[in-house]
Design a protein around this motif. Structure first.
Motif, mmCIF file in Angstrom:
data_model
loop_
_atom_site.group_PDB
_atom_site.id
_atom_site.type_symbol
_atom_site.label_atom_id
_atom_site.label_comp_id
_atom_site.label_asym_id
_atom_site.label_seq_id
_atom_site.Cartn_x
_atom_site.Cartn_y
_atom_site.Cartn_z
ATOM 1 N N TYR A 116 9.498 -84.884 44.416
ATOM 2 C CA TYR A 116 10.319 -85.472 43.351
ATOM 3 C C TYR A 116 11.404 -84.564 42.803
ATOM 4 C CZ TYR A 116 6.618 -88.880 43.559
ATOM 5 O OH TYR A 116 5.726 -89.804 44.000
ATOM 6 N N VAL A 117 11.247 -83.254 43.001
ATOM 7 C CA VAL A 117 12.224 -82.343 42.411
ATOM 8 C C VAL A 117 13.020 -81.570 43.457
ATOM 9 C CG1 VAL A 117 12.510 -80.330 40.910
ATOM 10 C CG2 VAL A 117 10.868 -82.095 40.309
ATOM 11 N N PRO A 120 14.837 -84.022 46.706
ATOM 12 C CA PRO A 120 16.065 -84.762 46.364
ATOM 13 C C PRO A 120 17.276 -83.851 46.236
ATOM 14 C CG PRO A 120 14.247 -85.485 44.998
ATOM 15 C CD PRO A 120 13.769 -84.282 45.742
ATOM 16 N N GLN A 121 17.053 -82.649 45.749
ATOM 17 C CA GLN A 121 18.177 -81.736 45.599
ATOM 18 C C GLN A 121 18.555 -81.129 46.943
ATOM 19 O OE1 GLN A 121 18.031 -79.096 42.120
ATOM 20 N NE2 GLN A 121 16.231 -80.232 41.450
ATOM 21 N N VAL A 199 25.304 -87.395 42.126
ATOM 22 C CA VAL A 199 24.921 -87.407 40.722
ATOM 23 C C VAL A 199 26.004 -86.642 39.968
ATOM 24 C CG1 VAL A 199 23.355 -86.269 39.121
ATOM 25 C CG2 VAL A 199 22.446 -87.641 40.979
ATOM 26 N N PRO A 200 26.464 -87.135 38.837
ATOM 27 C CA PRO A 200 27.555 -86.454 38.142
ATOM 28 C C PRO A 200 27.267 -84.986 37.922
ATOM 29 C CG PRO A 200 27.063 -88.526 37.066
ATOM 30 C CD PRO A 200 26.031 -88.338 38.142
ATOM 31 N N GLY A 201 28.205 -84.163 38.371
ATOM 32 C CA GLY A 201 28.077 -82.741 38.110
ATOM 33 C C GLY A 201 27.232 -81.987 39.119
ATOM 34 N N PHE A 202 26.476 -82.669 39.938
ATOM 35 C CA PHE A 202 25.637 -81.967 40.900
ATOM 36 C C PHE A 202 26.356 -81.960 42.233
ATOM 37 C CE2 PHE A 202 21.865 -80.037 42.219
ATOM 38 C CZ PHE A 202 21.437 -80.585 43.417
ATOM 39 N N ARG A 211 29.502 -74.943 35.529
ATOM 40 C CA ARG A 211 29.482 -76.235 34.842
ATOM 41 C C ARG A 211 28.790 -76.165 33.500
ATOM 42 N NH1 ARG A 211 30.774 -81.303 33.949
ATOM 43 N NH2 ARG A 211 32.345 -81.891 35.446
ATOM 44 N N SER A 212 27.615 -75.578 33.498
ATOM 45 C CA SER A 212 26.849 -75.647 32.258
ATOM 46 C C SER A 212 27.464 -74.783 31.166
ATOM 47 C CB SER A 212 25.400 -75.241 32.498
ATOM 48 O OG SER A 212 25.355 -73.912 32.959
ATOM 49 N N THR A 215 30.791 -76.995 30.056
ATOM 50 C CA THR A 215 30.610 -78.370 29.611
ATOM 51 C C THR A 215 30.259 -78.418 28.131
ATOM 52 O OG1 THR A 215 29.777 -79.015 31.762
ATOM 53 C CG2 THR A 215 29.280 -80.463 29.932
#
Lengths: 217, 266
Positions: A116-117, A120-121, A199-202, A211-212, A215
């Protein structure tokens, strides 16, 4: 023929690649070692040799009959698999360590955290590289013609034999064109997949860290 | 005051290879208590937290969380980690999921909540941390402070008995630090047992029940905030506080006669 060969090789290769790639990234040495050997071997030996080995050497070694398409599929799958394994390993490795910590801190076990983590990435990160491997596999499938498997290139060459003088250019251009279209379709599928999963930003281009910081709500 | 102990650490020793990071550390966190841990970078504070929820193995000592021994097997480890939530300095939100999905993930997979139930609960928690209006945003679209608050909601979704905060505001712009501290303050007021590693002395002063100064893997001093922060008994504590407090508080730290810090039996 090329389609079938390539498709099979991509499917088997991807499956093998995922298994071997994960094994290579594993903490267990008994998974890592065979995986590393597999990847190292089949990425270092030219596909041509692998094809010869599959078609000529295997029957001798194991006293079995190896038809051309089987040999070609086997060699190409293994070849694709070795490269896919590296793509998978590096994509999984690209997922920040903190992600696993975050998942673990919630109580998710290693399998859940992966499914799940991490995966997907990794999937999103690995698509461009995977497309590269797929196109490479497609192109190298043309070498199957040397063991007599009549795929696209082989057929083209045979057709050319009919009339070497005038036919040459047209046939080779046609064959090249077909490969181009197939490669383009693979690449297009990759792009569509990337877009659907986006996904936005990824992104794979922009650094997440930058980004972080910049933003603001 | 005989409250039950939620976290009990005894003689914890941990090294990374040849480097000793924690030396014979013992502490106890009672239910509803807020313990703030201060110290220099590399003093072992983060490692201490990570040992408590089993993210980091340790050589010797024992850690018991809500009756569960941290050294237990894997299946129990999940139960342990569900009992104590952790907030990280770099948030560790899952970037491919929205805020709601981040909060709902663990309850769905570990508590068998349906998607609708988990997301409804998630919305309530996001409301609690003031981010219901950003429920459908992805982490990259949120500011640092917002991400950390989502992380807090995500940890709360598992209804932990205690929460560990590892420098939760160290990565944030000064303007957003306040929003996160406010949520933490609220949690403390609601009775959450918390261990907070931070440099925010204001928070330590106002919210902590106890303050602990860790230096080079050892608990140097421990006691009530006003004791440890205003009138520390150890020179090392004084030096540390002087280095990070403003002039006004620095003056307090230097003044007055040595004060015997009440020592808790560990």
């Amino acid at each position: 023929m090329t389609l079938k060969l390539t498709a099979m090789a991509l499917v088997f290769g991807s499956a093998a690649g995922i298994v071997v790639g994960l094994a290579r990234a594993s903490r267990r040495w008994w998974l890592r070692l065979p995986a590393t050997l597999f990847i190292g071997t089949f990425r270092s030996i030219p596909i041509l040799l692998q094809l010869f080995f599959a078609y000529y050497a295997l029957p001798l070694l194991f006293h079995i009959d190896v038809p051309q398409y089987a040999a070609a599929t086997l060699a190409l799958s293994v070849y694709c698999g070795a490269y896919m394994a590296e793509v998978v390993r590096s994509a999984v490795g690209a997922v920040e360590l903190g992600q696993r910590a975050g998942a673990a801190a919630l109580g998710l076990n290693r399998l859940q955290a992966f499914v799940y983590v991490v995966w997907p990435q990794a999937l999103r990160v690995g698509i461009p590289a995977a497309v590269g491997v797929y196109v490479m596999t497609l192109k190298d499938s043309s070498l199957a013609s040397v063991i007599g498997y009549l795929e696209l290139t082989g057929t083209g060459v045979a057709v050319r034999e009919i009339d070497p003088a005038s036919g040459s250019f047209t046939v080779l251009l046609g064959v090249g064109g077909i490969y181009f279209v197939m490669a383009w379709i693979i690449s297009l599928c990759g792009q569509l997949l990337e877009r659907r999963l986006a996904v936005p930003g990824f992104g794979t281009v922009r650094s997440r860290r930058v980004r972080s910081v910049t933003t603001v709500a | 005051m005989d409250r039950e102990s939620v976290i009990t650490v005894r003689n914890l020793t941990k090294s990374f290879g040849a480097t000793s990071v924690l030396r014979d550390v013992s502490l106890e966190l009672s239910a509803g208590e807020v313990l703030v841990v201060i110290g220099r970078s590399g003093s072992g504070k983060s490692t201490l937290l990570r040992c408590i929820n089993g993210l980091e193995p340790f050589e010797s000592g024992s850690i018991v969380v809500d009756g569960m021994n941290v050294n237990a097997k894997t299946a129990k480890r999940s139960a342990l980690r569900q009992t104590v939530g952790m907030i990280f300095q770099n948030f560790n939100l899952f970037p491919h999921l929205t805020a709601t999905q981040n909060v709902a993930l663990a309850p769905r997979k570990l508590r068998q909540r349906s998607r609708a139930e988990a997301e409804a609960d998630a919305l309530v928690l996001l409301e609690k941390v003031g981010l219901a209006h950003r429920a459908r945003a992805y982490p990259a679209q949120l500011s640092g402070g917002e991400q950390q608050r989502v992380a807090i909601a995500r940890a709360l979704a598992m209804q932990p008995k205690a929460m560990l905060f590892d420098e939760p505001t160290s990565s944030l712009d000064p303007e957003t630090v306040g929003s996160v501290l406010a949520v933490m303050r609220q949690l403390a007021q609601e009775g959450m047992s918390m261990v907070v590693v931070t440099h925010e002395m204001g928070f330590a002063r106002d919210v902590a029940d106890r303050v602990m100064f860790v230096d080079e893997g050892v608990i140097v001093e421990e006691g009530l905030p006003r004791q440890v922060l205003r009138a520390p008994s150890h020179e090392r504590t004084r030096v540390f506080l002087r280095s990070i407090l403003s002039d006004r508080d620095g003056a307090d730290a230097q003044s007055s006669a040595p004060f015997e810090a009440a020592r808790y039996d560990s």
